[in-house]
Design a protein around this motif. Structure first.
Motif, PDB file in Angstrom:
ATOM      1  N   ALA A   4       0.833  -1.242  -0.072  1.00 47.38           N
ATOM      2  CA  ALA A   4       0.121  -0.061   0.024  1.00 47.38           C
ATOM      3  C   ALA A   4       0.740   1.157   0.038  1.00 47.38           C
ATOM      4  O   ALA A   4       0.310   2.234  -0.160  1.00 47.38           O
ATOM      5  CB  ALA A   4      -0.876  -0.047   1.026  1.00 47.38           C
ATOM      6  N   CYS A  24      -6.911   2.647  -2.325  1.00 50.40           N
ATOM      7  CA  CYS A  24      -5.812   1.827  -2.224  1.00 50.40           C
ATOM      8  C   CYS A  24      -5.954   0.729  -3.195  1.00 50.40           C
ATOM      9  O   CYS A  24      -7.082   0.170  -3.161  1.00 50.40           O
ATOM     10  CB  CYS A  24      -5.442   1.303  -0.777  1.00 50.40           C
ATOM     11  SG  CYS A  24      -4.049   0.604  -0.856  1.00 50.40           S
ATOM     12  N   ARG A  25      -5.120   0.561  -3.993  1.00 50.64           N
ATOM     13  CA  ARG A  25      -5.000  -0.910  -4.778  1.00 50.64           C
ATOM     14  C   ARG A  25      -3.737  -1.622  -4.452  1.00 50.64           C
ATOM     15  O   ARG A  25      -3.312  -2.114  -5.475  1.00 50.64           O
ATOM     16  CB  ARG A  25      -5.221  -0.349  -6.375  1.00 50.64           C
ATOM     17  CG  ARG A  25      -6.347   0.303  -6.809  1.00 50.64           C
ATOM     18  CD  ARG A  25      -7.604  -0.543  -6.822  1.00 50.64           C
ATOM     19  NE  ARG A  25      -8.774   0.170  -6.847  1.00 50.64           N
ATOM     20  CZ  ARG A  25      -9.734   0.721  -6.053  1.00 50.64           C
ATOM     21  NH1 ARG A  25      -9.561   0.446  -4.834  1.00 50.64           N
ATOM     22  NH2 ARG A  25     -10.680   1.335  -6.381  1.00 50.64           N
ATOM     23  N   GLY A  26      -3.414  -1.436  -3.198  1.00 49.45           N
ATOM     24  CA  GLY A  26      -1.952  -2.271  -2.788  1.00 49.45           C
ATOM     25  C   GLY A  26      -1.943  -3.666  -3.031  1.00 49.45           C
ATOM     26  O   GLY A  26      -0.826  -4.147  -3.099  1.00 49.45           O
ATOM     27  N   CYS A  27      -3.064  -4.287  -2.859  1.00 45.84           N
ATOM     28  CA  CYS A  27      -2.986  -5.838  -2.913  1.00 45.84           C
ATOM     29  C   CYS A  27      -4.553  -5.899  -3.670  1.00 45.84           C
ATOM     30  O   CYS A  27      -5.480  -5.189  -3.822  1.00 45.84           O
ATOM     31  CB  CYS A  27      -3.169  -6.387  -1.857  1.00 45.84           C
ATOM     32  SG  CYS A  27      -4.667  -6.383  -0.582  1.00 45.84           S
ATOM     33  N   LEU A  29      -7.272  -7.755  -2.642  1.00 45.34           N
ATOM     34  CA  LEU A  29      -8.312  -7.684  -1.863  1.00 45.34           C
ATOM     35  C   LEU A  29      -9.421  -6.465  -2.315  1.00 45.34           C
ATOM     36  O   LEU A  29     -10.670  -6.687  -2.292  1.00 45.34           O
ATOM     37  CB  LEU A  29      -8.024  -7.517  -0.665  1.00 45.34           C
ATOM     38  CG  LEU A  29      -7.459  -8.698   0.289  1.00 45.34           C
ATOM     39  CD1 LEU A  29      -7.632  -8.771   1.734  1.00 45.34           C
ATOM     40  CD2 LEU A  29      -7.683 -10.186  -0.155  1.00 45.34           C
ATOM     41  N   CYS A  30      -8.817  -5.382  -2.928  1.00 46.35           N
ATOM     42  CA  CYS A  30      -9.721  -4.232  -3.229  1.00 46.35           C
ATOM     43  C   CYS A  30     -10.654  -4.694  -4.383  1.00 46.35           C
ATOM     44  O   CYS A  30     -11.776  -4.220  -4.407  1.00 46.35           O
ATOM     45  CB  CYS A  30      -8.856  -3.013  -3.542  1.00 46.35           C
ATOM     46  SG  CYS A  30      -7.696  -3.485  -5.085  1.00 46.35           S
ATOM     47  N   THR A  36     -12.860   0.444   0.831  1.00 42.40           N
ATOM     48  CA  THR A  36     -11.828   0.397   1.974  1.00 42.40           C
ATOM     49  C   THR A  36     -12.667   0.735   3.179  1.00 42.40           C
ATOM     50  O   THR A  36     -13.369   1.617   3.433  1.00 42.40           O
ATOM     51  CB  THR A  36     -10.776   1.568   1.925  1.00 42.40           C
ATOM     52  OG1 THR A  36     -10.105   1.160   0.559  1.00 42.40           O
ATOM     53  CG2 THR A  36      -9.747   1.330   2.808  1.00 42.40           C
ATOM     54  N   VAL A  93      -6.009  -5.351   8.118  1.00 41.35           N
ATOM     55  CA  VAL A  93      -6.265  -5.497   6.693  1.00 41.35           C
ATOM     56  C   VAL A  93      -7.609  -4.550   6.651  1.00 41.35           C
ATOM     57  O   VAL A  93      -8.634  -4.853   7.217  1.00 41.35           O
ATOM     58  CB  VAL A  93      -6.318  -6.934   6.089  1.00 41.35           C
ATOM     59  CG1 VAL A  93      -6.873  -6.848   4.758  1.00 41.35           C
ATOM     60  CG2 VAL A  93      -5.090  -7.620   6.372  1.00 41.35           C
ATOM     61  N   LYS A  94      -7.559  -3.627   5.608  1.00 41.71           N
ATOM     62  CA  LYS A  94      -8.447  -2.779   5.357  1.00 41.71           C
ATOM     63  C   LYS A  94      -9.828  -3.221   4.376  1.00 41.71           C
ATOM     64  O   LYS A  94     -10.756  -2.518   4.033  1.00 41.71           O
ATOM     65  CB  LYS A  94      -8.164  -1.488   4.991  1.00 41.71           C
ATOM     66  CG  LYS A  94      -7.685  -0.454   6.089  1.00 41.71           C
ATOM     67  CD  LYS A  94      -6.910  -0.809   7.194  1.00 41.71           C
ATOM     68  CE  LYS A  94      -6.324   0.183   8.191  1.00 41.71           C
ATOM     69  NZ  LYS A  94      -5.372  -0.442   9.221  1.00 41.71           N
ATOM     70  N   HIS A  95      -9.571  -4.345   3.622  1.00 47.76           N
ATOM     71  CA  HIS A  95     -10.771  -4.632   2.593  1.00 47.76           C
ATOM     72  C   HIS A  95     -10.959  -6.259   3.247  1.00 47.76           C
ATOM     73  O   HIS A  95     -10.546  -6.985   3.538  1.00 47.76           O
ATOM     74  CB  HIS A  95      -9.933  -4.965   1.259  1.00 47.76           C
ATOM     75  CG  HIS A  95     -10.170  -3.744   0.575  1.00 47.76           C
ATOM     76  ND1 HIS A  95      -8.979  -2.707   0.270  1.00 47.76           N
ATOM     77  CD2 HIS A  95     -10.971  -2.940  -0.182  1.00 47.76           C
ATOM     78  CE1 HIS A  95      -9.350  -1.810  -0.490  1.00 47.76           C
ATOM     79  NE2 HIS A  95     -10.834  -1.837  -0.747  1.00 47.76           N
ATOM     80  N   ALA A 117       1.076  -6.386   2.750  1.00 52.21           N
ATOM     81  CA  ALA A 117       0.441  -4.933   1.948  1.00 52.21           C
ATOM     82  C   ALA A 117      -0.099  -3.872   2.800  1.00 52.21           C
ATOM     83  O   ALA A 117       0.277  -2.843   2.321  1.00 52.21           O
ATOM     84  CB  ALA A 117      -0.167  -5.588   0.848  1.00 52.21           C
ATOM     85  N   CYS A 118      -0.930  -4.319   3.652  1.00 54.14           N
ATOM     86  CA  CYS A 118      -1.676  -3.325   4.157  1.00 54.14           C
ATOM     87  C   CYS A 118      -1.135  -2.782   5.484  1.00 54.14           C
ATOM     88  O   CYS A 118      -1.518  -1.866   5.959  1.00 54.14           O
ATOM     89  CB  CYS A 118      -2.826  -3.975   4.696  1.00 54.14           C
ATOM     90  SG  CYS A 118      -4.373  -2.903   4.588  1.00 54.14           S
ATOM     91  N   TRP A 121      -0.657   1.206   6.282  1.00 52.67           N
ATOM     92  CA  TRP A 121      -1.854   1.957   6.714  1.00 52.67           C
ATOM     93  C   TRP A 121      -1.656   1.838   8.131  1.00 52.67           C
ATOM     94  O   TRP A 121      -2.004   2.815   8.926  1.00 52.67           O
ATOM     95  CB  TRP A 121      -3.204   1.466   5.962  1.00 52.67           C
ATOM     96  CG  TRP A 121      -3.343   1.613   4.640  1.00 52.67           C
ATOM     97  CD1 TRP A 121      -3.461   0.831   3.654  1.00 52.67           C
ATOM     98  CD2 TRP A 121      -3.176   2.797   3.927  1.00 52.67           C
ATOM     99  NE1 TRP A 121      -3.656   1.291   2.587  1.00 52.67           N
ATOM    100  CE2 TRP A 121      -3.422   2.707   2.715  1.00 52.67           C
ATOM    101  CE3 TRP A 121      -3.139   4.272   4.224  1.00 52.67           C
ATOM    102  CZ2 TRP A 121      -3.497   3.598   1.810  1.00 52.67           C
ATOM    103  CZ3 TRP A 121      -3.352   5.336   3.614  1.00 52.67           C
ATOM    104  CH2 TRP A 121      -3.318   5.052   2.244  1.00 52.67           C
TER     105      TRP A 121
HETATM  106 FE1  SF4 Z   1      -4.929  -1.518   0.201  1.00 55.88          FE
HETATM  107 FE2  SF4 Z   1      -5.248  -2.948   2.423  1.00 55.88          FE
HETATM  108 FE3  SF4 Z   1      -7.011  -3.077   0.783  1.00 55.88          FE
HETATM  109 FE4  SF4 Z   1      -4.866  -4.429   0.263  1.00 55.88          FE
HETATM  110  S1  SF4 Z   1      -6.122  -4.835   1.934  1.00 55.88           S
HETATM  111  S2  SF4 Z   1      -5.917  -2.916  -1.341  1.00 55.88           S
HETATM  112  S3  SF4 Z   1      -3.247  -3.009   0.828  1.00 55.88           S
HETATM  113  S4  SF4 Z   1      -6.064  -1.298   1.746  1.00 55.88           S
END
Ligand code: SF4
Ligand code: URA
Length: 203
Positions: A4, A24-27, A29-30, A36, A93-95, A117-118, A121
């Protein structure tokens, strides 16, 4: 590695972080989550509570701990003499990570690449709030935050110093109370969660 980090804004106050995290498109899961679910609470909070990842309700409403686990948590906070709006609530983890089961979206454990990845944040949230106490809700959340082989994982409710915070406490995940099947187990977990939150409030 997926991360992220490149989505973090220059301004590191909570509002700027939350706005940036929304994109965020860090991984991966989005891709299958609704939105988010960033942390919530005042930057002056003395306590940061960190869970594992948002669930189905949180994914739809965009706020941490608003589903059934959140209800258990609300009761425990009240029993510990804490107002929900005086603590900062977030997740490792945010997603929302899920798999279909009929019409339901079943919660799946976050993959370790999403956890790493998260991490940026959570680091930014911890820096912005600089809490007196960090409370990890459950061993899975604690592992995500502290690493797998933390010796402290064995001891709930006893403050210790971690890389994140001078006073770190691992307690129950509120959902553990909902999952309990043995007589009295539900109440015991809820009671211990409240006790540990009280320890955190006084630490
Ligand atoms: Fe970004 Fe975290 Fe969501 Fe992955 S799970 S896309 S790192 S906010
Ligand atoms: N469980 C979690 O770990 N976090 C939430 O936000 C909701 C349920």
């Amino acid at each position: 590695a997926v991360s992220a980090a490149e989505f973090l804004p220059e301004a590191r106050d909570l509002d700027s972080l939350a706005r940036a995290a929304a994109g965020c498109r860090g991984c991966e899961l989005c891709e299958r989550a609704t939105q988010t679910v960033f942390g919530r609470g005042p930057s002056a909070a003395r306590l940061v509570l960190v869970g594992e990842q948002p669930g189905d309700q949180e994914d739809q409403q965009g706020e941490p701990f608003v589903g059934s686990a959140g209800e258990v948590l609300n009761h425990a906070l009240a029993a510990a003499g804490l107002a929900r709006d005086e603590v900062y609530l977030t997740n490792a983890v945010k997603h929302f990570h899920w798999e279909p089961r009929g019409k339901q979206r079943l919660h799946k454990k976050p993959p370790s690449r999403a956890i790493s990845a998260c991490r940026s944040w959570l680091e930014a949230e911890m820096a912005a709030v600089a809490p007196r106490v960090l409370v990890c809700l459950g061993v899975t959340a604690a592992q995500a935050v502290l690493g797998r082989d933390t010796r402290a994982l064995k001891t709930r409710g006893v403050p210790f110093a971690s890389e994140w915070c001078e006073r770190t406490i691992i307690t129950w995940h509120p959902a553990a109370s909902l999952r309990a099947r043995i007589d009295g187990e539900r109440e015991r977990i809820a009671r211990e969660l409240a006790e540990h939150l009280q320890v955190a409030a006084q630490a």
